[in-house]
Design an enzyme around this catalytic site. Structure first.
Site, PDB file in Angstrom:
ATOM      1  N   ASN A 382       0.793  10.528   4.248  1.00  0.00           N
ATOM      2  CA  ASN A 382       1.279  10.316   2.892  1.00  0.00           C
ATOM      3  C   ASN A 382       2.386  11.305   2.541  1.00  0.00           C
ATOM      4  O   ASN A 382       3.538  10.925   2.379  1.00  0.00           O
ATOM      5  CB  ASN A 382       0.129  10.428   1.882  1.00  0.00           C
ATOM      6  CG  ASN A 382       0.490   9.832   0.534  1.00  0.00           C
ATOM      7  OD1 ASN A 382       1.603   9.959   0.058  1.00  0.00           O
ATOM      8  ND2 ASN A 382      -0.468   9.168  -0.108  1.00  0.00           N
ATOM      9  N   ASP A 383       2.025  12.581   2.435  1.00  0.00           N
ATOM     10  CA  ASP A 383       2.981  13.589   1.970  1.00  0.00           C
ATOM     11  C   ASP A 383       4.205  13.698   2.868  1.00  0.00           C
ATOM     12  O   ASP A 383       5.305  13.968   2.393  1.00  0.00           O
ATOM     13  CB  ASP A 383       2.305  14.965   1.876  1.00  0.00           C
ATOM     14  CG  ASP A 383       1.156  14.972   0.876  1.00  0.00           C
ATOM     15  OD1 ASP A 383       1.241  14.213  -0.114  1.00  0.00           O
ATOM     16  OD2 ASP A 383       0.181  15.710   1.084  1.00  0.00           O
TER      17      ASP A 383
END
Length: 456
Positions: A382-383
């Site tokens: 995600n990040d």
């Protein structure tokens, strides 16, 4: 005095450590390097027993046996997702052991031995910091406590006062090497370690593990000076230097300074976002829809993340990639420097699934390829693909170099839910019209996707 033959043996062990560290820099030689380093450690222990002939042999052997059994069982049973926690524990034990040895050696430090007293004080203070800080990082990663930054009124003042108090006690110990002063110094070090790590949250915790690893290495090196053991000096210096370089490289990969990582929350910033799931609408699809996108693509890039490790889906992912390659699709894995919970986490995970190392490409090498990529498949990450790192100055990950997944024609996320990543902030790429989400456990989703792909 250490016998000449023992000094030669220690030299051989030191060479083993140096060569092992070099071998660990490549996946092809990492396994051999690890074995060589372990062999050097065993050689050093055997030489120590034979050369020094300790009086209390039985309790030493019992302690050695208990430690060996615990280490073997713990290492074999630990899941890949919990490897950073294991590293934190091992690192903390090393720092704590160095501090205890230095405390025990205080009785042999006499007036006039200034350098030895300084090394002893340094080992006690920094070793205690490393031990307590590593315990807190373990608790954060294991979610035994909140992963969010923990701050309270007066923390900066208390931290600075503790550091100054530690320095003052270290000076006192150098001028008057008494055991009770050493114990006080150790207690101050434990408090500093806790306060150092509490304000750190989110994806920054693994970087602190690396920093504390460097601290442990330095304490072992200083302990080697206190004990007059050249091997400990060499081994500790290697660990300290490697930990320092790794900390700097990880901080650079996050686009942050080490100071900001440690004290950003104290200064009013944050290393972690809100952490709540969003209810904004997204485009979701089924396994059949995603299989069509992948099956008719010419170029696919896989972005693995921590969720892949949690689901233990690396073998299923490899099978999916092999099916795509059999269809003539060009597939690579894009590896972010801090993907997972520590550097190399994804490399080791995929190597376990027998993924050819040539398919694993680092961020700087592959980032230019996303513009010409048909589909990016993000599995449990995600990040590391969050455009907020480039576009949102208020985001806690702003400035962190990311994989340019948003430049591809289509993006597919395999996610369990809409909960944000480890940094706790929303990813705007999830709401992009070019993005499709396939919800579910990663291994489950990949299994369905593989079955659907074979029918396309």
């Amino acid at each position: 005095m250490i016998p000449t033959w023992a000094q030669i043996g220690y030299l051989v062990a030191a060479v083993c450590f140096i060569v092992a560290l070099k071998a660990l820099s490549s996946p092809r030689s990492a396994r051999a390097g690890n074995a060589l380093g372990a062999a050097g450690a065993v050689l050093a222990v055997v030489i120590t027993f034979v050369a020094y002939k300790p009086d209390h042999l039985v309790p030493i052997l019992i302690a050695l046996g208990v430690g060996t059994v615990g280490g073997v069982i713990g290492s074999r049973r630990v899941q890949m997702t919990h490897m950073p926690q294991l590293v934190a524990l091992f690192n903390g034990v090393g720092g704590g052991a160095a501090a205890l040895v230095a405390l025990m050696e205080l009785g042999d430090v006499h007036d006039g031995q200034t350098v030895a007293a300084i090394a002893t004080a340094f080992t006690i203070l920094v070793g205690a910091i490393s031990f307590s800080g590593s315990v807190v990082t373990f608790a954060k990663l294991q979610e035994l406590m909140t992963t969010r930054p923990v701050i309270f009124p007066g923390l900066p003042v208390l931290f600075i006062a503790s550091v100054l108090g530690g320095i003052a006690l270290a000076g006192w110990l150098v001028s008057d090497p008494r055991v009770w002063v050493g114990i006080l110094l150790c207690l101050i070090g434990l408090a500093i370690g806790v306060m150092l790590v509490l304000p750190v949250g989110g994806a920054d915790v693994p970087i602190v593990i690396s920093l504390l690893n460097a601290f442990t290495g330095l304490t072992v090196a200083a302990g080697g000076y206190v004990l007059g053991n050249t091997l400990l000096l060499v081994a500790g210096t290697l660990v300290g230097a490697a930990g320092t370089l790794l900390t700097k490289l990880m901080a650079d990969a996050m686009g942050r300074s080490v100071f900001n990582i440690l004290f950003g929350a104290v200064r009013g910033g944050s290393t972690l976002g809100g952490g709540t799931a969003s209810d904004r609408p997204v485009i979701s699809g089924g396994a059949e829809d995603v299989a069509i996108l992948l099956g008719y693509a010419n170029r696919v890039i896989i972005v693995p993340g921590y969720g892949l490790a949690v689901a233990q889906a690396q073998h299923t992912l490899r099978d999916l990639v092999e099916e795509l390659q059999a269809r003539g699709v060009k597939v690579d894995y894009a590896i972010h420097p801090v993907a997972g919970r520590m550097p190399g986490h994804m490399n080791v995970l995929l190597a376990e699934a027998q993924v050819p190392y040539e398919q694993l490409r680092e961020m700087d090498e592959i980032n230019g390829d996303f513009k010409s990529t048909d589909v990016v498949l993000v599995v449990g990450a995600n990040d590391v693909v969050n455009p907020a790192a480039r576009n949102t100055p208020s985001a806690p990950i702003y400035g962190m170099p990311i994989l340019n997944a948003d430049e591809a024609q289509r993006v597919i996320f395999l996610k369990r839910s809409m909960r944000p990543g480890f940094a706790g902030i929303e990813n705007e790429l999830l709401y992009d019209p070019r993005t499709t989400l396939l919800f579910g456990d990663a291994r489950d989703s990949l299994t369905k996707l593989l079955a659907a792909l074979k029918t396309v």
